[in-house]
Design a protein around this motif. Structure first.
Motif, PDB file in Angstrom:
ATOM      1  N   TYR A  69     -14.540 -25.107 -26.631  1.00  0.00           N
ATOM      2  CA  TYR A  69     -14.412 -25.789 -27.921  1.00  0.00           C
ATOM      3  C   TYR A  69     -12.988 -25.930 -28.438  1.00  0.00           C
ATOM      4  O   TYR A  69     -12.772 -26.550 -29.467  1.00  0.00           O
ATOM      5  CB  TYR A  69     -15.266 -25.064 -28.972  1.00  0.00           C
ATOM      6  N   ARG A  70     -12.006 -25.373 -27.744  1.00  0.00           N
ATOM      7  CA  ARG A  70     -10.623 -25.359 -28.213  1.00  0.00           C
ATOM      8  C   ARG A  70     -10.143 -26.744 -28.647  1.00  0.00           C
ATOM      9  O   ARG A  70      -9.668 -26.916 -29.760  1.00  0.00           O
ATOM     10  CB  ARG A  70      -9.716 -24.810 -27.128  1.00  0.00           C
ATOM     11  N   ASP A  71     -10.240 -27.736 -27.803  1.00  0.00           N
ATOM     12  CA  ASP A  71      -9.718 -29.066 -28.126  1.00  0.00           C
ATOM     13  C   ASP A  71     -10.545 -29.789 -29.179  1.00  0.00           C
ATOM     14  O   ASP A  71     -10.019 -30.574 -29.953  1.00  0.00           O
ATOM     15  CB  ASP A  71      -9.612 -29.923 -26.867  1.00  0.00           C
ATOM     16  N   LYS A  74      -9.288 -28.791 -32.768  1.00  0.00           N
ATOM     17  CA  LYS A  74      -7.893 -28.986 -33.169  1.00  0.00           C
ATOM     18  C   LYS A  74      -7.825 -30.162 -34.129  1.00  0.00           C
ATOM     19  O   LYS A  74      -8.064 -31.297 -33.764  1.00  0.00           O
ATOM     20  CB  LYS A  74      -7.005 -29.246 -31.961  1.00  0.00           C
ATOM     21  N   LYS A  80      -5.075 -24.073 -34.214  1.00  0.00           N
ATOM     22  CA  LYS A  80      -3.886 -24.367 -33.423  1.00  0.00           C
ATOM     23  C   LYS A  80      -3.834 -23.396 -32.255  1.00  0.00           C
ATOM     24  O   LYS A  80      -4.086 -22.211 -32.412  1.00  0.00           O
ATOM     25  CB  LYS A  80      -2.626 -24.232 -34.283  1.00  0.00           C
ATOM     26  N   ARG A  81      -3.497 -23.915 -31.106  1.00  0.00           N
ATOM     27  CA  ARG A  81      -3.391 -23.107 -29.900  1.00  0.00           C
ATOM     28  C   ARG A  81      -2.433 -21.932 -30.121  1.00  0.00           C
ATOM     29  O   ARG A  81      -1.396 -22.083 -30.732  1.00  0.00           O
ATOM     30  CB  ARG A  81      -2.871 -23.987 -28.771  1.00  0.00           C
TER      31      ARG A  81
END
Length: 87
Positions: A69-71, A74, A80-81
């Motif tokens: 789900y990271r992207d 964003k 934020k990474r």
């Protein structure tokens, strides 16, 4: 032992309410959201310390879920990474 389950459910419910308030009222509720996240994290750590939750299994699922789900999450001034915590 049942008390830890009840308290965890209560804290998760309060986190749900805090998320709803941020959606309804915006940034003014983010401090409360942060506090509720901390309460839920504390309960998770207590579940680990009590031997109820397997930390290795939880950590692996955490890594997989975050990668999946990271992207997606964003957004402007959102996730934020490089931020967050690790187990």
């Amino acid at each position: 032992m049942n008390n830890i389950y009840v308290k965890t459910m209560e804290e998760c419910g309060e986190l749900i309410q805090a998320c709803a308030k941020v959606l309804k009222h915006g940034d003014t509720e983010k401090h409360n959201l942060s506090e509720e996240c901390g309460d839920v994290m504390a309960q998770i750590m207590l579940l680990i310390e009590s031997g109820i939750v397997n930390e290795a299994v939880m950590s692996q699922k955490f890594i997989e879920h975050k990668a999946k789900y990271r992207d997606l999450y964003k957004v402007s001034q959102g996730y934020k990474r490089g931020q967050g915590f690790t187990f």
